[in-house]
Design a protein around this motif. Structure first.
Motif, mmCIF file in Angstrom:
data_model
loop_
_atom_site.group_PDB
_atom_site.id
_atom_site.type_symbol
_atom_site.label_atom_id
_atom_site.label_comp_id
_atom_site.label_asym_id
_atom_site.label_seq_id
_atom_site.Cartn_x
_atom_site.Cartn_y
_atom_site.Cartn_z
ATOM 1 N N CYS A 35 0.853 -1.199 0.000
ATOM 2 C CA CYS A 35 0.000 0.000 0.000
ATOM 3 C C CYS A 35 0.884 1.243 0.000
ATOM 4 O O CYS A 35 1.967 1.239 0.580
ATOM 5 N N LEU A 37 -0.156 4.115 1.293
ATOM 6 C CA LEU A 37 -0.513 4.955 2.437
ATOM 7 C C LEU A 37 -0.095 4.276 3.743
ATOM 8 O O LEU A 37 0.248 3.096 3.767
ATOM 9 N N CYS A 39 -2.051 4.670 6.854
ATOM 10 C CA CYS A 39 -3.138 5.106 7.743
ATOM 11 C C CYS A 39 -2.936 4.517 9.144
ATOM 12 O O CYS A 39 -2.848 3.280 9.273
ATOM 13 N N CYS A 42 -5.286 1.650 9.991
ATOM 14 C CA CYS A 42 -5.372 0.518 9.059
ATOM 15 C C CYS A 42 -5.651 -0.784 9.809
ATOM 16 O O CYS A 42 -4.973 -1.114 10.778
ATOM 17 N N TRP A 49 1.691 -3.402 4.642
ATOM 18 C CA TRP A 49 3.054 -2.895 4.839
ATOM 19 C C TRP A 49 4.094 -3.999 4.992
ATOM 20 O O TRP A 49 5.285 -3.714 5.062
ATOM 21 N N ASN A 108 -7.874 3.273 -2.604
ATOM 22 C CA ASN A 108 -7.875 4.535 -1.848
ATOM 23 C C ASN A 108 -7.914 5.739 -2.795
ATOM 24 O O ASN A 108 -7.911 6.881 -2.336
ATOM 25 N N LYS A 132 -11.146 9.244 2.590
ATOM 26 C CA LYS A 132 -10.707 9.160 3.996
ATOM 27 C C LYS A 132 -11.361 10.223 4.868
ATOM 28 O O LYS A 132 -11.544 10.021 6.068
HETATM 29 S S1 SF4 Z 1 -6.339 1.674 5.452
HETATM 30 FE FE1 SF4 Z 1 -6.226 1.075 3.294
HETATM 31 S S2 SF4 Z 1 -5.196 2.816 2.323
HETATM 32 FE FE2 SF4 Z 1 -4.793 2.987 4.506
HETATM 33 S S3 SF4 Z 1 -2.831 1.912 4.844
HETATM 34 FE FE3 SF4 Z 1 -4.469 0.421 5.190
HETATM 35 S S4 SF4 Z 1 -4.743 -0.609 3.245
HETATM 36 FE FE4 SF4 Z 1 -3.611 1.285 2.836
#
Ligand code: SF4
Length: 227
Positions: A35, A37, A39, A42, A49, A108, A132
């Motif tokens: 990913c 991002l 977040c 998450c 990650w 996203n 978001k």
């Molecule tokens: S919530 Fe979705 S966009 Fe954000 S880090 Fe996790 S997988 Fe990625």
């Protein structure tokens, strides 16, 4: 290893059947690792990650399942992580399309060029886009992976596509602790008029102490800005 074999290496999860992921449809779910991002909220952080800590799923397993059960399914969900980050994701979708089921891609929305290509080449039928929150909150909501201006620019391109092809998009927001009712209203206001923002309840992530430490360090360095 050819391109298609390489892209299958990103498949790190498979769910045979979900009755709630794609409203009104019974689907299987293919999970892709990685990913762009970070977040802090998450709930799929290991996949997003640290995908190498999860075993790759054999393509033969998924293909055999789809061969046997395609008649019982109404669609296939491709989720992540962030599917648009996977190099050659179109190759994977092209192979999966052969099972003649509608495909939904969860995203996203920060890589509109990829979404445009997938749409243009009819490799996905529907995109479920996570908004978001207000653009100004994107840095905080994404672990400083996205600036306010990048969030706005990317999502506005997605909204433009949704105006042209409304049936191919739906939009969701997760009520994470940092969002107020007013924030949700602001995000709803960004959407094309014919679209509604579906609100999802927040499921707190379950992190190991090692992941919490990694997250903190990654956010501190904040080197992966999407712009
Ligand atoms: S919530 Fe979705 S966009 Fe954000 S880090 Fe996790 S997988 Fe990625």
């Amino acid at each position: 290893m050819n391109e298609t074999a390489r892209v299958w290496k990103y498949v790190r999860g498979f769910e045979n059947l979900s009755l709630c992921d794609w409203p009104g449809r019974s689907t299987c779910i293919i999970f892709l690792g990685g990913c762009n991002l970070r977040c802090p909220t998450c709930h799929n952080h290991q996949l997003a990650w640290d995908m190498h800590s999860l075993p790759a799923i054999e393509p033969a397993h998924i293909k055999a399942y789809l061969r046997d059960r395609a008649g019982w399914l109404d669609g296939i969900t491709i989720t992540g992580g962030e599917p648009t980050m996977v190099p050659g994701v179109g190759e994977l979708l092209y192979e999966i399309k052969k099972f003649e089921l509608p495909i939904k891609v969860d995203t996203n929305g920060m890589r509109p060029d990829i979404i445009k290509d997938l749409l243009q080449y009819k490799l996905a039928d529907t995109f479920a886009v996570d908004v978001k929150g207000p653009y100004a909150k994107y840095p905080a909501l994404t672990g400083h992976a996205v600036s306010e201006s990048a969030a706005q620019a990317n999502l506005e391109r997605i909204f433009e596509m949704a105006r042209t092809k409304p049936e191919a998009f739906y939009f969701r927001i997760t009520r994470v602790p940092d969002l107020t009712e007013s924030d949700i209203g602001t995000a709803q206001g960004y959407l094309p008029i014919e679209h509604e923002l579906k609100i999802q309840n927040y499921v707190p992530p379950r992190r190991t102490p090692e992941h919490a430490q990694t997250d903190t360090e990654e956010r501190r360095t904040a080197g992966n800005v999407v712009n």
